[in-house]
Design a protein around this motif. Structure first.
Motif, PDB file in Angstrom:
ATOM      1  N   PRO A  89       3.840  57.454 -33.888  1.00 30.48           N
ATOM      2  CA  PRO A  89       4.299  58.338 -34.967  1.00 30.48           C
ATOM      3  C   PRO A  89       3.350  58.304 -36.162  1.00 30.48           C
ATOM      4  N   PRO A  90       3.094  59.458 -36.771  1.00 37.69           N
ATOM      5  CA  PRO A  90       2.170  59.501 -37.918  1.00 37.69           C
ATOM      6  C   PRO A  90       2.608  58.628 -39.086  1.00 37.69           C
ATOM      7  N   HIS A  91       3.924  58.388 -39.238  1.00 36.81           N
ATOM      8  CA  HIS A  91       4.389  57.612 -40.389  1.00 36.81           C
ATOM      9  C   HIS A  91       3.826  56.193 -40.393  1.00 36.81           C
ATOM     10  N   ALA A  92       3.485  55.684 -39.216  1.00 37.96           N
ATOM     11  CA  ALA A  92       2.965  54.316 -39.147  1.00 37.96           C
ATOM     12  C   ALA A  92       1.612  54.178 -39.810  1.00 37.96           C
ATOM     13  N   LEU A  93       0.921  55.291 -40.005  1.00 42.52           N
ATOM     14  CA  LEU A  93      -0.407  55.255 -40.613  1.00 42.52           C
ATOM     15  C   LEU A  93      -0.387  55.806 -42.027  1.00 42.52           C
ATOM     16  N   GLY A  94       0.800  55.914 -42.589  1.00 40.45           N
ATOM     17  CA  GLY A  94       0.923  56.431 -43.946  1.00 40.45           C
ATOM     18  C   GLY A  94       0.659  55.343 -44.964  1.00 40.45           C
ATOM     19  N   THR A  95       1.427  55.385 -46.055  1.00 48.71           N
ATOM     20  CA  THR A  95       1.270  54.381 -47.106  1.00 48.71           C
ATOM     21  C   THR A  95       1.620  53.005 -46.566  1.00 48.71           C
ATOM     22  N   VAL A  96       0.725  52.068 -46.738  1.00 50.56           N
ATOM     23  CA  VAL A  96       0.896  50.730 -46.177  1.00 50.56           C
ATOM     24  C   VAL A  96       0.900  49.694 -47.294  1.00 50.56           C
ATOM     25  N   HIS A  97       1.855  48.772 -47.231  1.00 51.24           N
ATOM     26  CA  HIS A  97       1.938  47.705 -48.226  1.00 51.24           C
ATOM     27  C   HIS A  97       1.058  46.535 -47.798  1.00 51.24           C
ATOM     28  N   ARG A  98       0.259  46.052 -48.729  1.00 45.41           N
ATOM     29  CA  ARG A  98      -0.554  44.863 -48.458  1.00 45.41           C
ATOM     30  C   ARG A  98      -0.185  43.791 -49.485  1.00 45.41           C
ATOM     31  N   ALA A  99       0.401  42.726 -49.017  1.00 46.81           N
ATOM     32  CA  ALA A  99       0.819  41.653 -49.915  1.00 46.81           C
ATOM     33  C   ALA A  99      -0.390  40.870 -50.413  1.00 46.81           C
ATOM     34  N   ASP A 100      -0.287  40.379 -51.656  1.00 39.74           N
ATOM     35  CA  ASP A 100      -1.321  39.545 -52.250  1.00 39.74           C
ATOM     36  C   ASP A 100      -0.811  38.102 -52.250  1.00 39.74           C
ATOM     37  N   TYR A 101      -1.495  37.242 -51.521  1.00 37.59           N
ATOM     38  CA  TYR A 101      -1.051  35.861 -51.368  1.00 37.59           C
ATOM     39  C   TYR A 101      -1.755  34.913 -52.342  1.00 37.59           C
ATOM     40  N   THR A 102      -2.440  35.474 -53.346  1.00 35.60           N
ATOM     41  CA  THR A 102      -3.177  34.639 -54.285  1.00 35.60           C
ATOM     42  C   THR A 102      -2.253  33.700 -55.041  1.00 35.60           C
ATOM     43  N   GLU A 103      -1.118  34.203 -55.507  1.00 37.81           N
ATOM     44  CA  GLU A 103      -0.199  33.372 -56.266  1.00 37.81           C
ATOM     45  C   GLU A 103       0.340  32.233 -55.409  1.00 37.81           C
ATOM     46  N   ALA A 104       0.608  32.516 -54.136  1.00 40.56           N
ATOM     47  CA  ALA A 104       1.077  31.460 -53.235  1.00 40.56           C
ATOM     48  C   ALA A 104       0.025  30.364 -53.112  1.00 40.56           C
ATOM     49  N   GLU A 105      -1.239  30.757 -53.049  1.00 40.44           N
ATOM     50  CA  GLU A 105      -2.305  29.767 -52.914  1.00 40.44           C
ATOM     51  C   GLU A 105      -2.447  28.941 -54.182  1.00 40.44           C
ATOM     52  N   ARG A 106      -2.356  29.593 -55.339  1.00 41.49           N
ATOM     53  CA  ARG A 106      -2.459  28.851 -56.598  1.00 41.49           C
ATOM     54  C   ARG A 106      -1.284  27.880 -56.755  1.00 41.49           C
ATOM     55  N   ARG A 107      -0.105  28.332 -56.382  1.00 44.07           N
ATOM     56  CA  ARG A 107       1.063  27.469 -56.483  1.00 44.07           C
ATOM     57  C   ARG A 107       0.929  26.277 -55.534  1.00 44.07           C
ATOM     58  N   GLY A 108       0.416  26.533 -54.335  1.00 38.69           N
ATOM     59  CA  GLY A 108       0.203  25.442 -53.393  1.00 38.69           C
ATOM     60  C   GLY A 108      -0.812  24.431 -53.905  1.00 38.69           C
ATOM     61  N   LEU A 109      -1.850  24.923 -54.578  1.00 37.68           N
ATOM     62  CA  LEU A 109      -2.835  24.024 -55.178  1.00 37.68           C
ATOM     63  C   LEU A 109      -2.184  23.093 -56.187  1.00 37.68           C
ATOM     64  N   ARG A 110      -1.363  23.662 -57.061  1.00 35.06           N
ATOM     65  CA  ARG A 110      -0.740  22.852 -58.111  1.00 35.06           C
ATOM     66  C   ARG A 110       0.227  21.821 -57.530  1.00 35.06           C
ATOM     67  N   ILE A 111       1.036  22.239 -56.568  1.00 37.91           N
ATOM     68  CA  ILE A 111       2.042  21.344 -56.000  1.00 37.91           C
ATOM     69  C   ILE A 111       1.394  20.190 -55.235  1.00 37.91           C
ATOM     70  N   ASN A 112       0.267  20.468 -54.585  1.00 35.22           N
ATOM     71  CA  ASN A 112      -0.383  19.465 -53.730  1.00 35.22           C
ATOM     72  C   ASN A 112      -1.635  18.881 -54.378  1.00 35.22           C
ATOM     73  N   ALA A 113      -1.666  18.899 -55.711  1.00 39.56           N
ATOM     74  CA  ALA A 113      -2.858  18.448 -56.430  1.00 39.56           C
ATOM     75  C   ALA A 113      -3.216  17.007 -56.104  1.00 39.56           C
ATOM     76  N   ARG A 114      -2.205  16.128 -56.060  1.00 40.83           N
ATOM     77  CA  ARG A 114      -2.507  14.711 -55.814  1.00 40.83           C
ATOM     78  C   ARG A 114      -3.124  14.505 -54.431  1.00 40.83           C
ATOM     79  N   THR A 115      -2.565  15.173 -53.424  1.00 36.82           N
ATOM     80  CA  THR A 115      -3.101  15.049 -52.066  1.00 36.82           C
ATOM     81  C   THR A 115      -4.543  15.527 -52.002  1.00 36.82           C
ATOM     82  N   LEU A 116      -4.837  16.625 -52.669  1.00 32.69           N
ATOM     83  CA  LEU A 116      -6.186  17.174 -52.638  1.00 32.69           C
ATOM     84  C   LEU A 116      -7.180  16.265 -53.357  1.00 32.69           C
ATOM     85  N   ARG A 117      -6.751  15.703 -54.482  1.00 26.50           N
ATOM     86  CA  ARG A 117      -7.654  14.788 -55.196  1.00 26.50           C
ATOM     87  C   ARG A 117      -7.912  13.532 -54.372  1.00 26.50           C
ATOM     88  N   ASP A 118      -6.893  13.053 -53.671  1.00 28.06           N
ATOM     89  CA  ASP A 118      -7.090  11.895 -52.788  1.00 28.06           C
ATOM     90  C   ASP A 118      -8.046  12.241 -51.648  1.00 28.06           C
TER      91      ASP A 118
END
Length: 643
Positions: free
Chosen positions: A529-558
């Protein structure tokens, strides 16, 4: 973990622990691990034997024809079937081994002291030969991923060679010979490429679904995954009780994907939606201790290991849903996307008006100056690939300027952001290797990127092939991780037939004014169906990565308190720790307390963390051992020779 191995004139090499013999004799072929019955197919005719290992959509009759054709020397014919697989041919004392064109199905070989041993993975051969880490090849992958020619024919281990895609490994009486089977072919026009792509995708998805009891497919809401999911649903025969399970990850920090995917599912009668909710326990950089135990380590550092918590949760949900064949849209960006370097191809052809028009369009989309893009394209068009290698060597030698912005996007090749953390000695070694590569005839006479000499004449076409190679490396590692969970993951966009069709069109011709993914839209017109190739949402996972960095800071520094990357002389650990502190916010060894830098690119950090995790996992020597008997455990570790 499943893999195969064989020998040529190597009577002293013992069968791998736990292996079963597929064929014996002086040059045997062994299978290790849990191989599904439909992934092991053997055809014999006289003294000829052919094993097709992996997911292959060829019928029994097609395999018979393929063996007959291969006896006449036409190896390329064996690589055109739907699926992702290896081929091993044997006739007396002659053995031929082939992978695929993208590089998902790789072949490695080594000299154990007599004859040759080959395998589908590097780690078993490194274990067998007690190989050490090839630190320069490892550093090149980190600092120069745009130049795969630097590691042509090399694995990450000394003495273990890698077969380049588009080539076959021929073994005769224990003597190896590499043979090019993928020859340059004239490019197709847009309608021809779209027709070939449509047929290849339909075949790739349809044959996988047809042999699956419970098929599944990723559905992020993006075009690439939507096309595969809908093609899979379309291929289900009427009257069957099966549906295709569309799998969507719900990321709390990046909402939107489930709703976009649900809209597609709602319009198809043969799709059933499975939404996997993510939480704080699945953020990037979470659960690194599980990665460090060595049980989930791929055999090459081609996959971002920082997201293993999410990856593991997704694969477990797919397994628990009973899905026996899971299709992912990974690789679509590489095969169907348009690298910005194609602007230089247009400039090479002196199409100034078209270059300027395309540069203006990209400038608006990317927030760049269209004039600057066009000027950069003209400048790159006046250089050759060897000249670009020489300039990159100057960067590593400390006398050249690092490309940024449009220059980096359009250049033949650039240094990765991680290069600034490389030790001076390693930068010097890479500079020497780049200069040597620039002077070798292979740069103009043949290509390890695409098995196509013409690629090194055009920046855009070469960039497209490099993107495919890098996508294949990541998909290969992802498949290995999935196998450990008991899931078969397939990426049809990286099938050889699909790659041939998608890249048969020059890079500049894949970008048209009628919207993104123009080639894919034309290829599946009338199929979904043509609708499948219409407007497509692309999520931005940058915030998830930054939050993961902060939460796991001690592990990463170790992790980087005393990193193997520093011990091996690859990276300067002080520079890496400072960059980590800038990203997280906190005490820096050089500059005291400071706030986090929200503008700092996160990709380089992910690459460095993944590289360190991979090194530690390999150092433990607990994955894909040739000799995995209790008496051999970790006595001599694979990486011990690099200490």
């Amino acid at each position: 973990m499943r893999w195969f191995a064989g020998t040529s004139e190597s009577p002293g090499v013992a069968r791998p622990t736990g292996a079963r013999t597929l064929w014996d004799g002086s040059d045997p072929l062994w299978l290790v691990g849990n191989w599904p019955a439909d992934e092991v197919r053997v055809v014999s005719r006289g003294r000829w034997q052919m094993a097709v290992l992996g997911v292959c959509g060829a019928t029994d009759a097609e395999l018979e024809v393929g063996l007959a054709v291969a006896r006449g020397g036409a190896l390329r014919h064996l690589t055109g079937w739907a699926g992702s697989y290896h081929v091993v041919l044997r006739a007396g004392r002659r053995t031929v081994v082939l992978g695929d064109l993208a590089g998902v199905r790789q072949v490695f070989h080594a000299d154990p002291g007599d004859g040759v041993v080959y395998a589908s993975h590097a780690l078993p051969l490194a274990d067998l030969t007690r190989a050490g880490l090839d630190t320069e090849a490892f550093a090149a992958r980190l600092a120069c991923p745009d130049v795969p020619e630097l590691v042509a024919g090399r694995s990450m281990f000394t003495g273990v060679s890698r077969l380049e895609p588009g080539h076959a490994l021929e073994l005769t009486h224990g003597v190896p010979r590499v043979r090019l089977y993928e020859q340059h072919r004239s490019p197709l026009d847009f309608p021809g490429a779209a027709d070939a792509l449509g047929r290849a995708l339909t075949d790739a998805v349809g044959r996988r679904v047809a042999t699956s009891e419970r098929p599944g497919a990723d559905l992020s809401g993006g075009r690439d995954s939507a096309v595969l999911a809908l093609l899979g649903a379309r291929s289900l025969t009427k009257g069957t009780a099966r549906d295709l399970v569309a799998v969507t990850w719900a990321e709390p920090c990046a909402p939107g994907d489930p709703a976009s995917a649900a809209d597609i599912v709602a319009r198809s009668a043969r799709l059933r939606h499975l939404v996997i909710p993510g939480g704080v326990d699945h953020l990037p950089y979470t659960g690194l201790a599980d990665v460090l135990d060595g049980t989930v380590m791929p055999d090459e550092p081609g996959f971002s290991l920082i997201g293993m918590a999410r990856t593991g949760r997704t694969l477990e949900a797919v397994r628990d849903a009973g899905i026996d064949m899971h299709i992912t849209g990974y690789g679509g960006d590489a095969v169907l996307g348009t690298p910005l370097a194609y602007l230089a191809d247009l400039a090479m052809d002196r199409r100034r008006v078209t270059t300027a028009r395309h540069a203006r369009t990209w400038g608006r989309n990317l927030g760049m100056s269209g004039f600057e893009l066009a000027s950069t394209a003209s400048r790159v068009a006046r250089t050759t690939f060897p000249q670009a290698l020489d300039r990159l060597a100057e960067v590593f030698a400390g006398s050249g300027r690092v490309d940024t912005g449009p220059s980096a996007a359009i250049a033949w090749c650039t240094a990765a952001p991680t290069a600034v953390w490389t030790t001076p000695e390693m930068r010097h070694r890479l500079a020497v290797s780049l200069r040597r590569l620039a002077g070798e005839s292979v740069v103009s006479a043949g290509s390890v990127v695409a098995a196509d000499p013409a690629v090194h004449g055009r920046p855009g076409d070469r960039a497209a092939w490099v993107a495919v190679r890098r996508a294949a490396e990541r998909q290969r590692a992802y498949q290995q991780l999935a196998e450990r969970v008991g899931v078969r993951v397939q990426a049809p966009y990286l099938d050889t037939a699909v790659v041939r069709a998608g890249l048969a069109l020059p890079a500049w011709a894949r970008d048209r004014d009628d919207g993104p993914r123009a080639l894919l839209t034309a290829a599946v017109h009338g199929l979904i169906p043509p609708h499948a190739l219409g407007t497509v949402h692309r999520a931005d996972y940058t915030e998830a990565e930054r939050r993961g960095l902060r939460i796991n800071a001690r592990t990463l520094r170790d992790l980087f308190a005393d990193p193997l990357l520093g011990e091996l002389g690859v990276l300067n650990p002080v520079e890496v720790r400072n960059a980590l502190d800038l990203a997280i916010g906190g005490p820096s060894l050089a500059k005291g307390d400071q706030a986090a830098r929200p503008d700092l690119p996160l990709g380089p950090l992910a690459d460095i963390v993944s590289a360190e995790l991979w090194l530690r996992g390999v150092w433990e020597g607990r994955v894909m051992r040739w000799d995995a008997t209790p008496s051999s455990a970790p006595g001599i570790r694979i990486a011990a020779a690099v200490a």
